[in-house]
Design an enzyme around this catalytic site. Sequence first.
Site, PDB file in Angstrom:
ATOM      1  N   ASP A   1       5.315  -3.435   2.472  1.00  0.00           N
ATOM      2  CA  ASP A   1       4.002  -3.644   1.864  1.00  0.00           C
ATOM      3  C   ASP A   1       3.563  -5.084   2.138  1.00  0.00           C
ATOM      4  OD1 ASP A   1       2.324  -2.071  -0.661  1.00  0.00           O
ATOM      5  OD2 ASP A   1       1.902  -4.200  -0.277  1.00  0.00           O
ATOM      6  N   ILE A   2       2.286  -5.258   2.470  1.00  0.00           N
ATOM      7  CA  ILE A   2       1.766  -6.581   2.840  1.00  0.00           C
ATOM      8  C   ILE A   2       1.697  -7.509   1.619  1.00  0.00           C
ATOM      9  CG2 ILE A   2      -0.729  -6.195   2.510  1.00  0.00           C
ATOM     10  CD1 ILE A   2      -1.113  -7.340   5.368  1.00  0.00           C
TER      11      ILE A   2
ATOM     12  N   ASN B   1       0.654   6.300  -6.455  1.00  0.00           N
ATOM     13  CA  ASN B   1      -0.611   6.069  -7.153  1.00  0.00           C
ATOM     14  C   ASN B   1      -1.623   7.111  -6.665  1.00  0.00           C
ATOM     15  OD1 ASN B   1       0.386   3.803  -8.504  1.00  0.00           O
ATOM     16  ND2 ASN B   1      -0.115   2.452  -6.801  1.00  0.00           N
TER      17      ASN B   1
ATOM     18  N   GLY C   1      -4.861   3.968  -9.585  1.00  0.00           N
ATOM     19  CA  GLY C   1      -4.799   2.714  -8.831  1.00  0.00           C
ATOM     20  C   GLY C   1      -4.643   2.902  -7.331  1.00  0.00           C
TER      21      GLY C   1
ATOM     22  N   HIS D   1       1.027   7.929   0.168  1.00  0.00           N
ATOM     23  CA  HIS D   1       2.140   6.992   0.397  1.00  0.00           C
ATOM     24  C   HIS D   1       3.002   6.880  -0.844  1.00  0.00           C
ATOM     25  CE1 HIS D   1      -1.441   4.775  -0.927  1.00  0.00           C
ATOM     26  NE2 HIS D   1      -0.630   3.961  -1.580  1.00  0.00           N
ATOM     27  N   LEU D   2       4.293   6.737  -0.615  1.00  0.00           N
ATOM     28  CA  LEU D   2       5.246   6.471  -1.680  1.00  0.00           C
ATOM     29  C   LEU D   2       5.563   4.985  -1.647  1.00  0.00           C
ATOM     30  CD1 LEU D   2       5.680   9.550  -0.896  1.00  0.00           C
ATOM     31  CD2 LEU D   2       8.010   9.264  -1.734  1.00  0.00           C
ATOM     32  N   HIS D   3       5.454   4.337  -2.796  1.00  0.00           N
ATOM     33  CA  HIS D   3       5.939   2.968  -2.919  1.00  0.00           C
ATOM     34  C   HIS D   3       7.416   3.051  -3.298  1.00  0.00           C
ATOM     35  CE1 HIS D   3       1.956   0.809  -3.369  1.00  0.00           C
ATOM     36  NE2 HIS D   3       1.572   2.035  -3.699  1.00  0.00           N
TER      37      HIS D   3
HETATM   38  P1  AMP Z   1      -2.099   1.941  -3.420  1.00  0.00           P
HETATM   39  O1  AMP Z   1      -2.796   0.892  -4.253  1.00  0.00           O
HETATM   40  O2  AMP Z   1      -1.090   2.745  -4.140  1.00  0.00           O
HETATM   41  O3  AMP Z   1      -3.113   2.769  -2.656  1.00  0.00           O
HETATM   42  O4  AMP Z   1      -1.236   1.134  -2.357  1.00  0.00           O
HETATM   43  C1  AMP Z   1      -1.728   0.618  -1.175  1.00  0.00           C
HETATM   44  C2  AMP Z   1      -0.754  -0.447  -0.760  1.00  0.00           C
HETATM   45  O5  AMP Z   1      -0.991  -0.740   0.600  1.00  0.00           O
HETATM   46  C3  AMP Z   1      -0.878  -1.752  -1.531  1.00  0.00           C
HETATM   47  O6  AMP Z   1       0.364  -2.043  -2.170  1.00  0.00           O
HETATM   48  C4  AMP Z   1      -1.216  -2.782  -0.452  1.00  0.00           C
HETATM   49  O7  AMP Z   1      -0.597  -4.034  -0.654  1.00  0.00           O
HETATM   50  C5  AMP Z   1      -0.700  -2.095   0.795  1.00  0.00           C
HETATM   51  N1  AMP Z   1      -1.348  -2.494   2.037  1.00  0.00           N
HETATM   52  C6  AMP Z   1      -2.665  -2.621   2.271  1.00  0.00           C
HETATM   53  N2  AMP Z   1      -2.890  -2.975   3.554  1.00  0.00           N
HETATM   54  C7  AMP Z   1      -1.666  -3.067   4.137  1.00  0.00           C
HETATM   55  C8  AMP Z   1      -1.209  -3.395   5.448  1.00  0.00           C
HETATM   56  N3  AMP Z   1      -2.064  -3.700   6.449  1.00  0.00           N
HETATM   57  N4  AMP Z   1       0.116  -3.418   5.688  1.00  0.00           N
HETATM   58  C9  AMP Z   1       0.991  -3.106   4.701  1.00  0.00           C
HETATM   59  N5  AMP Z   1       0.631  -2.772   3.455  1.00  0.00           N
HETATM   60  C10 AMP Z   1      -0.683  -2.764   3.167  1.00  0.00           C
END
Ligand code: AMP
Length: 112
Positions: free
Chosen positions: A29-30, A85, A91, A98-100
């Site tokens: 995650d960025i 999410n 959120g 995607h799974l965190h």
């Molecule tokens: P969500 O809020 O559950 O939709 O999670 C989206 C996630 O994607 C967030 O934790 C962001 O930090 C992550 N994210 C957004 N852009 C990027 C990227 N270019 N590379 C890696 N993670 C990203």
Amino acid sequence: MSCLFCRILQGEIPSRAVYSDERCYAFADIQPQAPVHLLIIPRQHIDSLANVTATDVELLGYLTAKAAELARELSLDHGYRVVINTGDDGGQTVHHLHLHLLGGRSLKWPPG
Ligand code: AMP
Ligand code: ZN
């Protein structure tokens, strides 16, 4: 192609790969919220958990098992959290399922 994670899958946007196979991709995650914060995504575009149907059950199981496998490889022996999410109240900001995978510190509950 407008979906951010589809563009990451195509290599159009750089990412830090952790795992890759024919069905899924895991990357850092960025904006990490824990010492370990990975995103595990299907190569197939699915908007949201809200749109998952019976045909996706096997894929969902695969992604969840992959999260557990990565957690073992990363030695998250004290535990971790897997989060999906979903929708505005959940959120969700990126509309590609995607799974965190979060770990490496004690996580609070409820998440707020
Ligand atoms: P969500 O809020 O559950 O939709 O999670 C989206 C996630 O994607 C967030 O934790 C962001 O930090 C992550 N994210 C957004 N852009 C990027 C990227 N270019 N590379 C890696 N993670 C990203
Ligand atoms: Zn996508």
